[in-house]
Design a protein around this motif. Structure first.
Motif, PDB file in Angstrom:
ATOM      1  N   LYS A   4     -15.979   9.138  17.533  1.00  0.00           N
ATOM      2  CA  LYS A   4     -17.230   8.489  17.166  1.00  0.00           C
ATOM      3  C   LYS A   4     -16.912   7.515  16.048  1.00  0.00           C
ATOM      4  O   LYS A   4     -16.615   7.920  14.924  1.00  0.00           O
ATOM      5  N   PHE A   5     -16.943   6.228  16.368  1.00  0.00           N
ATOM      6  CA  PHE A   5     -16.588   5.210  15.399  1.00  0.00           C
ATOM      7  C   PHE A   5     -17.558   5.225  14.226  1.00  0.00           C
ATOM      8  O   PHE A   5     -18.742   5.387  14.391  1.00  0.00           O
ATOM      9  N   GLY A   6     -17.013   5.053  13.048  1.00  0.00           N
ATOM     10  CA  GLY A   6     -17.825   4.981  11.848  1.00  0.00           C
ATOM     11  C   GLY A   6     -18.150   6.324  11.241  1.00  0.00           C
ATOM     12  O   GLY A   6     -18.862   6.403  10.252  1.00  0.00           O
ATOM     13  N   VAL A  27     -13.370  -2.549  13.692  1.00  0.00           N
ATOM     14  CA  VAL A  27     -12.526  -2.806  12.534  1.00  0.00           C
ATOM     15  C   VAL A  27     -11.704  -1.548  12.286  1.00  0.00           C
ATOM     16  O   VAL A  27     -12.257  -0.454  12.172  1.00  0.00           O
ATOM     17  N   VAL A  28     -10.383  -1.709  12.251  1.00  0.00           N
ATOM     18  CA  VAL A  28      -9.474  -0.609  11.953  1.00  0.00           C
ATOM     19  C   VAL A  28      -9.122  -0.730  10.472  1.00  0.00           C
ATOM     20  O   VAL A  28      -8.572  -1.744  10.050  1.00  0.00           O
ATOM     21  N   ARG A  29      -9.466   0.282   9.681  1.00  0.00           N
ATOM     22  CA  ARG A  29      -9.223   0.249   8.246  1.00  0.00           C
ATOM     23  C   ARG A  29      -8.257   1.369   7.862  1.00  0.00           C
ATOM     24  O   ARG A  29      -8.532   2.539   8.117  1.00  0.00           O
ATOM     25  N   PHE A  75     -12.438   3.886  11.648  1.00  0.00           N
ATOM     26  CA  PHE A  75     -12.873   2.893  12.635  1.00  0.00           C
ATOM     27  C   PHE A  75     -14.325   2.547  12.350  1.00  0.00           C
ATOM     28  O   PHE A  75     -15.172   3.430  12.262  1.00  0.00           O
ATOM     29  N   GLU A  76     -14.588   1.260  12.200  1.00  0.00           N
ATOM     30  CA  GLU A  76     -15.933   0.804  11.857  1.00  0.00           C
ATOM     31  C   GLU A  76     -16.370  -0.269  12.841  1.00  0.00           C
ATOM     32  O   GLU A  76     -15.561  -1.111  13.233  1.00  0.00           O
ATOM     33  N   PRO A  77     -17.631  -0.254  13.220  1.00  0.00           N
ATOM     34  CA  PRO A  77     -18.106  -1.342  14.079  1.00  0.00           C
ATOM     35  C   PRO A  77     -18.126  -2.639  13.278  1.00  0.00           C
ATOM     36  O   PRO A  77     -18.328  -2.613  12.060  1.00  0.00           O
ATOM     37  N   SER A  78     -17.896  -3.754  13.939  1.00  0.00           N
ATOM     38  CA  SER A  78     -17.941  -5.039  13.246  1.00  0.00           C
ATOM     39  C   SER A  78     -19.385  -5.346  12.868  1.00  0.00           C
ATOM     40  O   SER A  78     -20.330  -4.728  13.353  1.00  0.00           O
TER      41      SER A  78
END
Length: 110
Positions: A4-6, A27-29, A75-78
């Motif tokens: 689950k991204f974010g 976005v991969v941080r 992992f974050e949504p743009s």
């Protein structure tokens, strides 16, 4: 495994790559350690140190691996995806309100 991204961080151990699909726009941080990343369709490999990030621009397969020691990745949504989700949620809320008003109007005329 479904991520689950974010929502939190993913811990990566050395020599245990993570493969992603359908990650375009994410976005991969890197939040700890050093990450090596390759994206099918993007030129060259990407190396991220803690605090650095990379937005995935294409729909290709993504492989991420820790370099040296264990690492953490988020992992974050743009921004565009966040705006689209918020707009979709707002539109859904408006549709429910209109449907409720329509239902109430029917009851008044019956």
């Amino acid at each position: 495994m479904k991520i689950k991204f974010g929502e939190g961080e993913v811990y990566l151990r050395e020599h245990c790559p993570l493969r992603l699909s359908e990650a375009r726009g994410m976005v991969v941080r890197c939040t700890r350690g050093v990450l090596w990343m390759t994206v099918t369709g993007e030129a060259g490999d990407i190396v991220l140190a803690a605090g650095e990030s990379h937005r995935i621009r294409v729909a290709g397969r993504v492989v991420i691996e820790s370099l040296g020691n264990d690492a953490r990745v988020r992992f974050e949504p743009s921004t565009g995806e966040r705006i689209a989700r918020a707009a979709s949620a707002m539109l859904g809320s408006m549709r429910r309100r209109i449907a409720g008003m329509h239902s109430a109007a029917k009851q008044l005329t019956a």
